[in-house]
Enzyme design. Structure first.
Site, PDB file in Angstrom:
ATOM      1  N   SER A  39       4.716   2.832   7.896  1.00  0.00           N
ATOM      2  CA  SER A  39       4.360   1.644   7.126  1.00  0.00           C
ATOM      3  C   SER A  39       5.531   1.180   6.267  1.00  0.00           C
ATOM      4  O   SER A  39       6.169   1.971   5.576  1.00  0.00           O
ATOM      5  CB  SER A  39       3.158   1.940   6.222  1.00  0.00           C
ATOM      6  OG  SER A  39       2.003   2.173   6.983  1.00  0.00           O
ATOM      7  N   ASP A  47       0.133  -7.720   1.435  1.00  0.00           N
ATOM      8  CA  ASP A  47       0.589  -6.332   1.559  1.00  0.00           C
ATOM      9  C   ASP A  47       2.109  -6.217   1.640  1.00  0.00           C
ATOM     10  O   ASP A  47       2.654  -5.491   2.483  1.00  0.00           O
ATOM     11  CB  ASP A  47      -0.061  -5.667   2.781  1.00  0.00           C
ATOM     12  CG  ASP A  47      -0.043  -4.150   2.688  1.00  0.00           C
ATOM     13  OD1 ASP A  47       0.242  -3.632   1.597  1.00  0.00           O
ATOM     14  OD2 ASP A  47      -0.298  -3.485   3.701  1.00  0.00           O
ATOM     15  N   HIS A  92       0.813  -1.218   0.000  1.00  0.00           N
ATOM     16  CA  HIS A  92       0.000   0.000   0.000  1.00  0.00           C
ATOM     17  C   HIS A  92       0.850   1.272   0.000  1.00  0.00           C
ATOM     18  O   HIS A  92       0.340   2.355  -0.272  1.00  0.00           O
ATOM     19  CB  HIS A  92      -0.986   0.002   1.182  1.00  0.00           C
ATOM     20  CG  HIS A  92      -0.362   0.261   2.512  1.00  0.00           C
ATOM     21  ND1 HIS A  92      -0.036  -0.736   3.397  1.00  0.00           N
ATOM     22  CD2 HIS A  92      -0.009   1.420   3.131  1.00  0.00           C
ATOM     23  CE1 HIS A  92       0.482  -0.208   4.498  1.00  0.00           C
ATOM     24  NE2 HIS A  92       0.511   1.106   4.357  1.00  0.00           N
TER      25      HIS A  92
END
Length: 424
Positions: free
Chosen positions: A267, A188, A158
């Protein structure tokens, strides 16, 4: 700190030859220094008058030349060294900041692993509405880490989703264009590659996540809100959690829960144990406000390891599928049954080839339910997550026994699993 008070010398002896041959009266007081402070306990200072006052004074005292030279030399030495109380501080060595052993370990961990963490900028092509010029503008950013000396960078999918161009900034602030090697939307995870000199690339030490324990310390390094290399600490709050992929909704199992602060920009960054080894990728947080609420999630390194190996070798991850579309779990619950309702099973897919029936309508428009999958290889299936979890343990080409509820009876149907059409 030692404190010295005013030092003065008084000459009282009238019989002294010094007074007999001088014009100084016996009651003369010579003040050699004002009060001052010493920064070293064992250092004693004596401040003498300046040379301009000392030398004429000694000459008036008619002191023999050898003694006069000695006194003058001593006076000059003390005057040069100690003429300013502040100069004494220059000779004082301040002890280094004292840290506890756990603090030293944390500082060392950050210093040793920071060169492995990178900053990723996601650029997208935008067209100006007025000038119609095509520009590349940043649409997001995140963190990543160096996987090997060949320039492979691991991050979250993402972080790079929708990018027309990617920039990777290393710890020394050098920036390189990055190419996408491959990605796994279901888990992911994405792998990039940069053409950077090998001496600038420091791979992160790879650990193990199978033996983690709740309560052990963990450390997260990343670039939250675009800030350069930030360290946050915490503990493992829970193990074997499950979250959904932001891209496909497919569940990610065995996720690590931590209270180490994870914010936007963290992230894709590494989650480390106390030895500085990678144990997970910081992926998501649970927060109504979008900021860290003390509930963060990391994909375990044991899951990441296999995915990255496939992406580096083949540029894709081959994951088996049944080839069906199924109804939301809430719809099945309303029917009062437990399982996965097959909405569509294309004829060219593995389930369609095996004979699973889809949901359809008859000639009168009435809904005829398709097969409801209740188990796979004798493992109970109550919802879509259970089905995905079982398939993740299977391989492409493997035969599985699918038990379905068809009407009012159950049937067992063998199905040969196939890869996704776009991954074949």
């Amino acid at each position: 700190m030692a404190t010295c008070s005013l030092i003065s010398t008084r000459f009282h002896s009238p019989s002294s030859s010094l007074f007999r041959s001088s014009t100084i009266k016996p009651t003369t007081t010579i003040h050699l220094s004002k009060p001052f402070h010493l920064h070293t306990p064992n250092l004693f200072l004596l401040r003498l008058p300046s040379p301009k006052l000392t030398i004429p004074l000694l000459q008036k005292l008619s002191i023999p030349k050898p003694l006069l030279l000695l006194c003058t030399s001593l006076a000059l030495s003390f005057t040069l060294l100690l003429s300013n109380a502040d100069s004494a501080a220059a000779f004082v060595v301040t002890s280094p900041r004292k840290l506890q052993s756990d603090e030293l370990a944390t500082v060392r961990l950050f210093q040793e692993n920071t060169p492995s963490v990178v900053y990723i900028t996601n650029l997208a092509v935008k067209q100006d509405a007025f000038t119609l010029d095509v520009l590349e503008v940043p649409q997001g950013s995140g963190s990543g880490f160096v996987w090997d000396k060949d320039g492979h960078i691991v991050t979250n999918y993402h972080v790079i989703r929708g990018a027309s161009d990617l920039k990777v900034t290393l710890a020394d602030q050098s920036t390189y264009d990055a190419k996408v090697v491959g990605f796994d939307q279901d888990k992911d995870v994405a792998v990039l590659r940069v053409e950077a000199p090998r001496d600038k690339l420091r791979p992160i030490p790879i650990g193990v996540s199978a033996d983690l324990l709740v309560g052990q310390k963990v450390y997260a390094i990343g670039n939250p809100f675009g800030l350069d290399h930030t360290l946050t600490t915490g503990v493992i709050s829970g193990l074997r959690r499950e979250i959904s992929s932001a891209a496909t909704g497919r569940p990610i199992q065995d996720v690590i829960q931590t209270d180490a602060a994870i914010n936007p920009g963290n992230s894709g960054g590494p989650l480390l144990d106390s030895s500085g080894n990678l144990i997970g990728i910081n992926t998501a947080i649970y927060s109504p406000s979008g900021a860290s609420s003390g509930v963060g999630f990391s994909i375990p390194v044991d899951t990441v390891n296999g995915i990255v190996d496939q992406l580096v070798k083949f540029g894709k991850v081959t994951r088996p599928i049944l080839g069906i579309k199924f109804a939301p779990d809430q719809s099945v619950e309303q029917l009062g049954v437990s399982g996965v309702l097959v909405l569509d099973a294309p004829a060219n897919g593995p389930a369609g080839k095996a004979g699973l029936q889809s949901t359809k309508r008859d000639s009168y428009g009435r809904l005829i339910l398709g097969d409801i999958i209740t188990s796979v290889n004798d493992k109970k299936v109550t919802n879509g997550s259970d089905l995905y979890r079982i398939l993740d343990q299977c391989k492409v080409g493997e035969k599985v026994i699918v038990e379905v509820l068809r009407g009012d009876h159950k049937e067992k149907i063998p199905v040969i699993l196939e890869p996704k059409p776009d991954e074949s």
